[in-house]
Design a protein around this motif. Structure first.
Motif, PDB file in Angstrom:
ATOM      1  N   ARG A  58      15.434  58.462  42.275  1.00 52.94           N
ATOM      2  CA  ARG A  58      15.135  57.237  43.024  1.00 52.94           C
ATOM      3  C   ARG A  58      14.238  56.284  42.235  1.00 52.94           C
ATOM      4  O   ARG A  58      14.436  55.081  42.246  1.00 52.94           O
ATOM      5  N   PHE A  59      13.190  56.859  41.592  1.00 49.49           N
ATOM      6  CA  PHE A  59      12.167  56.028  40.936  1.00 49.49           C
ATOM      7  C   PHE A  59      11.887  56.588  39.547  1.00 49.49           C
ATOM      8  O   PHE A  59      10.860  57.248  39.326  1.00 49.49           O
ATOM      9  N   PRO A  60      12.785  56.319  38.592  1.00 51.89           N
ATOM     10  CA  PRO A  60      12.673  56.945  37.268  1.00 51.89           C
ATOM     11  C   PRO A  60      11.304  56.680  36.629  1.00 51.89           C
ATOM     12  O   PRO A  60      10.851  55.538  36.569  1.00 51.89           O
ATOM     13  N   GLY A  61      10.676  57.748  36.162  1.00 48.87           N
ATOM     14  CA  GLY A  61       9.415  57.613  35.439  1.00 48.87           C
ATOM     15  C   GLY A  61       8.182  57.630  36.309  1.00 48.87           C
ATOM     16  O   GLY A  61       7.062  57.822  35.809  1.00 48.87           O
ATOM     17  N   LEU A  62       8.332  57.437  37.623  1.00 53.99           N
ATOM     18  CA  LEU A  62       7.147  57.320  38.487  1.00 53.99           C
ATOM     19  C   LEU A  62       6.362  58.624  38.550  1.00 53.99           C
ATOM     20  O   LEU A  62       5.147  58.652  38.331  1.00 53.99           O
TER      21      LEU A  62
END
Lengths: 104, 104
Positions: free
Chosen positions: B87-91
């Motif tokens: 959903r939120f790459p890298g977060l």
């Protein structure tokens, strides 16, 4: 009135995440992230009244996410991108990228 | 009692950031991120009482950050790493990395 800002090394992860955890504040951060120019607080399209708007900018400023100052009768804001990238590498980029993904 | 979890596509950025914006919840997430095995809720060293502990796990679960289930008398938890990365790459990586940086 002088705006109070945390020093770079005083910026706390939990406070930054809290500041970013509101849809209106995410919108401010996304708009600031989209241009390098300072923006006047009144120029953001937010679905809130003036006092709530002021509150959101204060939360972002006190967490160290934005810098605010006065010029004439305007309050200008910029994202503290270098400070945030130095403290929490990749965090701001991940948040800005995530925010560009439309909800399914 | 069945634990309720959002589907992957229902996970909201603001809710995840809110769930991560508390030092005790960050500690839970960091500990879950450090090992791939499910952990019993009672095995985390938190500076809070039992009801607050339950609250923190619920906030993380309802935001989609962790998955919880029962095995016998234990509540086990894992990080929803793949769902969050999708959903939120890298977060999550940025938050876990930032959390390893000691405060100055």
């Amino acid at each position: 009135m002088t705006f109070v800002h945390p020093e770079t090394e005083e910026i706390e992860l939990a406070a930054v995440l809290h500041a970013l955890s509101d849809p209106q504040r995410l919108r401010i951060v996304r708009e600031l992230g989209a241009c390098d120019e300072p923006r006047a607080c009144g120029s953001f399209a937010l679905d809130v009244g003036k006092s709530t708007r002021t509150h959101h900018f204060r939360v972002l400023r006190e967490a160290g996410v934005i810098r605010q100052w006065r010029e004439g009768t305007s309050r200008l804001s910029t994202l503290r991108r270098e400070d945030l990238d130095g403290r929490f590498p990749g965090l701001l980029d991940a948040v800005l990228a995530a925010d560009r993904v439309p909800a399914l």
